[in-house]
Write a protein that holds these residues in place. Sequence first.
Motif, PDB file in Angstrom:
ATOM      1  N   ASN A  34     118.152  37.618  80.800  1.00  0.00           N
ATOM      2  CA  ASN A  34     119.294  36.703  80.804  1.00  0.00           C
ATOM      3  C   ASN A  34     120.275  36.936  79.660  1.00  0.00           C
ATOM      4  N   SER A  35     120.093  38.033  78.921  1.00  0.00           N
ATOM      5  CA  SER A  35     120.914  38.280  77.738  1.00  0.00           C
ATOM      6  C   SER A  35     121.842  39.477  77.918  1.00  0.00           C
ATOM      7  N   THR A  36     122.870  39.494  77.100  1.00  0.00           N
ATOM      8  CA  THR A  36     123.677  40.703  76.928  1.00  0.00           C
ATOM      9  C   THR A  36     122.987  41.522  75.842  1.00  0.00           C
ATOM     10  N   VAL A  37     122.622  42.760  76.152  1.00  0.00           N
ATOM     11  CA  VAL A  37     121.750  43.549  75.275  1.00  0.00           C
ATOM     12  C   VAL A  37     122.422  44.852  74.857  1.00  0.00           C
ATOM     13  N   TYR A  38     122.327  45.144  73.564  1.00  0.00           N
ATOM     14  CA  TYR A  38     122.787  46.420  73.019  1.00  0.00           C
ATOM     15  C   TYR A  38     121.617  47.113  72.325  1.00  0.00           C
ATOM     16  N   ALA A  50     119.818  44.481  69.898  1.00  0.00           N
ATOM     17  CA  ALA A  50     120.362  43.157  69.606  1.00  0.00           C
ATOM     18  C   ALA A  50     120.810  42.537  70.921  1.00  0.00           C
ATOM     19  N   MET A  51     120.695  41.221  71.003  1.00  0.00           N
ATOM     20  CA  MET A  51     121.056  40.551  72.254  1.00  0.00           C
ATOM     21  C   MET A  51     121.586  39.158  71.955  1.00  0.00           C
ATOM     22  N   GLY A  77     121.413  50.356  57.583  1.00  0.00           N
ATOM     23  CA  GLY A  77     122.630  49.718  58.080  1.00  0.00           C
ATOM     24  C   GLY A  77     122.671  49.537  59.587  1.00  0.00           C
ATOM     25  N   ILE A  78     121.593  49.901  60.279  1.00  0.00           N
ATOM     26  CA  ILE A  78     121.578  49.817  61.740  1.00  0.00           C
ATOM     27  C   ILE A  78     121.582  48.361  62.192  1.00  0.00           C
ATOM     28  N   PHE A  83     124.281  43.621  64.478  1.00  0.00           N
ATOM     29  CA  PHE A  83     124.655  42.221  64.286  1.00  0.00           C
ATOM     30  C   PHE A  83     126.165  42.061  64.392  1.00  0.00           C
ATOM     31  N   ASP A  84     126.913  42.922  63.726  1.00  0.00           N
ATOM     32  CA  ASP A  84     128.372  42.841  63.768  1.00  0.00           C
ATOM     33  C   ASP A  84     128.893  42.996  65.196  1.00  0.00           C
ATOM     34  N   LYS A  85     128.231  43.841  65.984  1.00  0.00           N
ATOM     35  CA  LYS A  85     128.642  44.062  67.368  1.00  0.00           C
ATOM     36  C   LYS A  85     128.516  42.772  68.180  1.00  0.00           C
ATOM     37  N   VAL A  86     127.349  42.146  68.145  1.00  0.00           N
ATOM     38  CA  VAL A  86     127.173  40.928  68.949  1.00  0.00           C
ATOM     39  C   VAL A  86     127.962  39.765  68.357  1.00  0.00           C
TER      40      VAL A  86
END
Length: 285
Positions: A34-38, A50-51, A77-78, A83-86
Motif C-alpha cells: 500500500n506504499s509508494t516505494v523507492y 524508503a516508503m 549518505g544513502i 529520506f529527502d526523496k520521500v
Amino acid sequence: MIREWLPPERESVVKMIGEGILWRLEEIAAMLQNSTVYVYEEKGQIRACAMYDLTSFGDDGTAEIHLYTHPASRNQGIGSALFDKVWTELQDKKPAAVATTYRVDQQPSTDFFAQRGFQPIWGHHFMKYIGEAGPEPVLSVRKFEEKDLDMYIQSQSDAYYEVRKGIDLKPYKLTDYTEKTMTSWKTWILNDMREDIYLFYDQESFVGSLILTPHGEVYDVFVDPVHQGKGFGEQLVRFFVNRTLEKGLQPHLITGTHNHPAIHLYEKAGFQICQTTTTGKRELA
C-alpha cells in the motif's frame, strides 16, 4: 541510484527489512503493498529502501514513512538521500504530520530522525517467551461473538485509558476516535480478527480478552478495570502461552514501553525483551 521499486523485487526488499526489524514478513509485505516505494540500487544490488503511505497510520492527515539501509551501506549518505526523496514528495501531498517507527536500541537511527525534527510519541518492546507450558487458567474462556462487539470495545477503551492518559496519547478513550477510525476498527474486528478473539469470565462476570494469532503473537491483551489487580492478567497470559506452545510456535508479543504493569507481568511470566522501537512524529500543519 535511487529509483522506484519493481514488483519482482518485493521478496528481496521484504527479506532485507525483516533482517533489521522484528516484524513478520507478511506484515512488511502488506505495508509495501500500500506504499509508494523507492530503493537504492548499487551494482545491481538493492542496498536500501524508503516508503510512504498517506493512509496507514490511523490518524487522519498523518502520513507514515519507513526507511531502511543495509548495515554494509550505512554512513554513506544513502539513507539521507532516500529520506529527502520521500520527504520532497510528501510536501506536495500536504499531510498535517508525518510519523515513522525506528529502533532505539541502535543509536544512529534515533539520532537520524531526531535531527529531522521527529519527536517520540510512544515506544514498543518486542518480547519472546522463554520457557515451557504452565498451569491452565481457572477462568472460563469462550470465543468472541458479534453481539459482544460494543461491550468488547468499551471494556478495552476503559482498560487502556490510564495508560494512554499517562503518556498523553489522545484520544485517551479509544471510543473517542473519529467515526471513520471506529468504523475501520469494528470492520477489522468482525472481518479479520473475530475467530481469534477470546473472552475470559470469572463465573458470569467478564474479566478481559486477548487476540491469539495463528503465528504465535498475542494482540490487545487487557483486563477490565473492575477486575485489575486480582491476578487475572497472569491467567490470560498462561492461556496464550499454552495454546501457542501446543502449536509448536514460540509465543511473542509487542507491548508499549510506557506500559510498565504489562511489562512486569510479561517478564514475570517468562518473556524477555528482544528489540525496542519508537514511533516518532513531526507535525507539519
